[in-house]
Design an enzyme around this catalytic site. Structure first.
Site, short mmCIF file in Angstrom:
data_model
loop_
_atom_site.label_atom_id
_atom_site.label_comp_id
_atom_site.label_asym_id
_atom_site.label_seq_id
_atom_site.Cartn_x
_atom_site.Cartn_y
_atom_site.Cartn_z
N ARG A 152 0.80 -1.04 0.11
CA ARG A 152 -0.15 0.21 0.06
C ARG A 152 0.66 1.33 0.09
O ARG A 152 0.28 2.45 -0.19
CB ARG A 152 -1.04 0.11 1.37
CG ARG A 152 -2.05 -0.99 1.07
CD ARG A 152 -2.97 -0.87 2.08
NE ARG A 152 -4.10 -2.10 2.10
CZ ARG A 152 -3.43 -2.95 2.69
NH1 ARG A 152 -2.68 -2.84 3.95
NH2 ARG A 152 -4.34 -4.14 2.98
N THR A 196 1.89 -5.55 4.36
CA THR A 196 1.38 -5.17 2.98
C THR A 196 1.29 -3.62 3.26
O THR A 196 0.76 -2.80 2.15
CB THR A 196 0.00 -5.76 2.77
OG1 THR A 196 -0.94 -5.64 4.11
CG2 THR A 196 0.11 -7.05 2.46
N ASP A 340 -14.17 -10.38 12.70
CA ASP A 340 -13.14 -9.84 11.93
C ASP A 340 -13.24 -8.28 11.66
O ASP A 340 -13.13 -7.61 10.68
CB ASP A 340 -12.89 -10.28 10.50
CG ASP A 340 -11.75 -10.07 9.69
OD1 ASP A 340 -10.84 -9.49 10.25
OD2 ASP A 340 -11.93 -9.97 8.40
N TRP A 428 -10.13 -1.07 3.88
CA TRP A 428 -8.71 -0.44 3.86
C TRP A 428 -8.45 0.80 2.94
O TRP A 428 -7.73 1.68 3.12
CB TRP A 428 -7.64 -1.11 3.47
CG TRP A 428 -7.57 -1.56 2.25
CD1 TRP A 428 -8.28 -3.03 1.81
CD2 TRP A 428 -7.13 -1.05 0.96
NE1 TRP A 428 -8.01 -2.78 0.40
CE2 TRP A 428 -7.52 -1.77 -0.14
CE3 TRP A 428 -6.47 -0.09 0.87
CZ2 TRP A 428 -7.13 -1.34 -1.34
CZ3 TRP A 428 -6.17 0.39 -0.49
CH2 TRP A 428 -6.42 -0.30 -1.43
N MET A 685 2.47 -20.97 -6.37
CA MET A 685 1.58 -22.17 -5.60
C MET A 685 2.30 -23.04 -4.89
O MET A 685 3.18 -23.97 -5.13
CB MET A 685 1.16 -23.00 -6.92
CG MET A 685 0.05 -24.20 -6.51
SD MET A 685 -1.14 -23.62 -5.54
CE MET A 685 -1.60 -25.09 -4.61
#
Length: 718
Positions: A152, A196, A340, A428, A685
């Site tokens: 961010r 992040t 949450d 956010w 992955m």
């Protein structure tokens, strides 16, 4: 949720939406002279950030200034002439993964963080790339994120750029050359932390938090010396599960205030959560640092702490001394958090006239659906009102600061239809505040969801441990029902009066996921959309005045700067993030174009190159015969393990592979090679050998095969 994004993406996070849908001042232009402040001593460098509002030609910090109002005092672009705004230049990035950054603009240069934690510097007038730095995040660490490998933003200080990496490191670069000056690991060993959010630099120290609560970590924030990278202090946001001191500045307050608010439960395995993955705000007037603390792990308060205690400092705003990290005060918005409901959403500082008196306040619109105005001297709430539909509480008791909960909202005995859900009434996406209008410009979303105790819950490494799972989460194959769900999911940009605590105007957006906003002295508000529009609104009336189609989603936050006498508005496009990865309601699931840095000015002459999405791969339908038990088991495993990246009900968002179209689906051996053996680990992955048995993996294949058959039947039906 410890997320880097919209709150989550599997159909475990689309719980009950079907039911809900049916129920419901002129400065010298920056590019004309190099500022001498870049080479100034640390104290002068700090003062430059304190005085950032005196340099409206620059965008020096994440929120524009320490107050994080995301307001530009530039007014050359305004309501009268915004119709002449057009693309000045663009720079294509090297990935189509999620882009959630807020750029920086400093003395004629723009600095952008991108997916995979890279940093790109470019000329602010032309877009010419000056340098790129790649911290080389290991691809297999992508599994640590709920919402893509996003970043961010960066911080600027004393001629340096600072940013965090997805795998938990913090680095400093020379702003002129991109040369790495230092890099440190900020995480506890062996834990699935990620970074992040953007760091902040305060008085010569870089402050950084982390993410990962849902995977099983314990939250904290650390301060590092901006010149050397040496650790200065660390503040843990929840107690040590072993009841021991950490030898950190948080020890005393955790013992005195927090430890007794936790009871026996799963938090002793998961670490409790409480990560500070976004909001870290410095108050230069009061010399305080505010942390927005995240959710509990697991979500279920009953499982996490036996349904007992407030679980401090989850879902709280915590004020610290920025020099020492010592605790000053806290306000817990959602005691005993069970949904949450993070308090990590952006925090904005202002002085508002309330009842005839100027009050130094902080404003926050967290996930739980209430807009809070808090006295930032004391941490006492002044007012709190609903800004979206709220089903879990009737209001906030200002005397105690506690929500007035609705009976059954904690879903301890029966499923409960929550509004908002873990996606949040606001997530956010940064809001902005205009001192000219006195309004906050707030991106909101309406996504209700069912919560239900997970009777089969047990801690699993390397994946999400929520403690809530409901059979009501299934995404229907019926197109009419799917359309009904879609219609129920709403997003909007609203103008909110924080003094009167009321909505002033609303501009509906296509779908629930929204983007960061920018307010300007030209009485404009800018915001992007997941449908690829970048739009300008009249800050007073909400009228749409201008739009631009970016060919791919815009969820990051715009800024404005001036160089060579011209004002620019800049934003970064790029699909991905939680909604972009996993939404089962996207119109177009074909591969998305790479993200771009887009700069606009009056009379710009640039244009984007045409993009034609490739055709979808054919649907794959294995000839294997699977049992109903395998498919049922596979559904649960997929939706609690795989859907976070590959989409609810295996419906890809178009960024990562659509497993219903994967050739690996045809072969048990090929499928196992990827899922268990990690054959594609270097492509991101990771092997799930720590989490799934081979039988689990085959059950997932059975479920995805069933989803592929359903898709093929839909596509061939008249």
């Amino acid at each position: 949720m410890s997320k880097a994004c919209v709150a989550a993406g599997s159909s475990a996070m689309w719980m009950g939406v079907l039911g809900a849908s049916l129920m419901l001042a002129a400065c010298k232009p920056a590019g004309e002279a190099k500022s001498a402040k870049d080479a100034a001593p640390a104290s002068a460098a700090h003062q430059r950030l304190v005085d950032a509002a005196s340099e409206p030609q620059n965008w020096l910090s994440h929120g524009g200034t320490y107050a994080e109002q995301r307001y530009s005092a530039l007014d050359a672009i305004n309501r009268q002439n915004v119709s002449s705004l057009s693309l000045a230049w663009s720079l294509e990035l090297d990935t189509n993964r999620g882009q959630e950054t807020t750029p920086l603009a400093v003395d004629g240069k723009v600095y952008v963080t991108t997916a995979w934690s890279k940093v790109v510097a470019m000329d602010a007038a032309t877009g010419a790339q000056l340098w790129q730095y790649d911290p080389k995040v290991p691809p297999q660490t992508a599994v640590r994120g709920c919402c893509d490998v996003i970043n961010r933003g960066a911080a600027y200080y004393d001629g340096k750029i600072y940013a965090g990496t997805f795998d938990g490191r913090l680095f400093a670069l020379d702003a002129a050359t991109g040369k790495e000056l230092w890099i440190v690991d900020t995480t506890l060993p062996g834990k699935p932390y990620s970074i992040t959010g953007a760091p902040r630099v305060v008085k010569g120290r870089v402050i950084i938090g982390n993410a990962g609560a849902d995977l099983g970590v314990r939250g904290y924030v650390t301060a590092y010396d901006a010149q050397t990278g040496k650790k200065a202090w660390r503040f843990f946001t929840v107690p040590n599960a072993e009841g021991k001191p950490d030898g950190e500045v948080s020890d005393s307050v955790l013992q005195a205030k927090a430890q007794s608010t936790w009871s026996d439960g799963a938090w002793k395995q998961t670490g409790g959560g409480g990560t500070v993955w976004d909001a870290i705000v410095y108050d230069a007037e009061l010399d305080q640092l505010y942390l927005g603390v995240g959710n509990g792990a697991p979500w279920s308060h009953l499982l996490r702490s036996g349904g007992q205690g407030d679980n401090l400092f989850l879902s709280s705003i915590v004020a610290l001394d920025p020099d020492t990290g010592a605790y000053k005060w806290h306000y817990q918005e959602t005691p005993g958090e069970s949904w949450d409901f993070t308090a990590t959403q952006p925090i904005t500082l202002a002085t508002l006239t309330i009842d005839g008196q100027p009050r130094k306040v902080l404003m926050q619109a967290p996930k739980n659906g209430f807009f809070y105005v808090v006295d930032r001297s004391t941490g006492k709430p002044i007012s709190a009102q609903k800004f979206v539909n709220v089903s879990w509480a009737t209001g906030i008791d200002l005397a105690s600061g506690r929500p007035q909960e609705v009976e059954g909202a904690r879903y301890q005995k029966a499923p409960f239809l929550m509004a908002p859900s873990a996606y949040g009434g606001h997530n956010w996406y940064p809001m902005s505040f205009s001192p000219r209008t006195g309004l906050v410009y707030l991106p909101i979303q309406e996504i209700p969801a069912f919560y239900e105790q997970d009777a089969a819950f047990q801690y699993r490494p390397q994946t999400f441990n929520l403690g809530s799972y409901s059979a009501k989460n299934a995404i229907p194959d019926d197109k009419a029902k799917l359309a009904a769900i879609r219609a129920a999911l709403q997003g909007a940009l609203i103008a909110w009066d924080p003094v009167a605590q009321r909505e002033v105007w609303r501009a509906p957006q296509p779908g629930p996921a929204t983007a960061g906003t920018l307010a300007t002295a030209g009485d404009l508000v800018f915001e992007g959309t997941p449908a690829g529009l970048f739009e300008a609104f009249d800050a007073k009336s909400g009228a749409r005045l201008w739009k631009f189609q970016a060919q791919t989603a815009i969820v990051g936050s715009p800024i404005s700067y001036r160089v060579n006498g011209e004002q620019y508005v800049l934003v970064v496009s790029g699909a991905g993030g939680g909604y972009g990865l996993t939404s089962p309601f996207n119109d177009d699931t074909r591969k998305k174009p790479n993200g771009r840095v887009l700069a606009f000015k009056l009379g710009g002459k640039a244009a984007l190159p045409a993009f034609e999405a490739p055709d979808l791969a054919p649907v794959v339908t294995p000839a294997d015969r699977f049992t109903d038990a395998q498919r049922a088991r596979g559904e649960r495993v997929f939706e609690t393990t795989c859907g976070w990246c590959h989409g609810a009900a295996a419906m890809s968002g178009g960024v990562l592979p659509d497993l219903r179209r994967s050739p690996m689906l045809l072969s048990q051996q090929g499928w196992r090679a990827v899922v268990i053996d990690g054959a594609l680990q270097q492509r991101g992955m990771v092997s799930f050998v720590q989490t799934l048995t081979p039988e689990d993996a085959e059950a997932v294949r059975a479920y995805v095969a069933a989803r592929a058959i359903a898709l093929k039947q839909q596509s061939t039906a008249p």
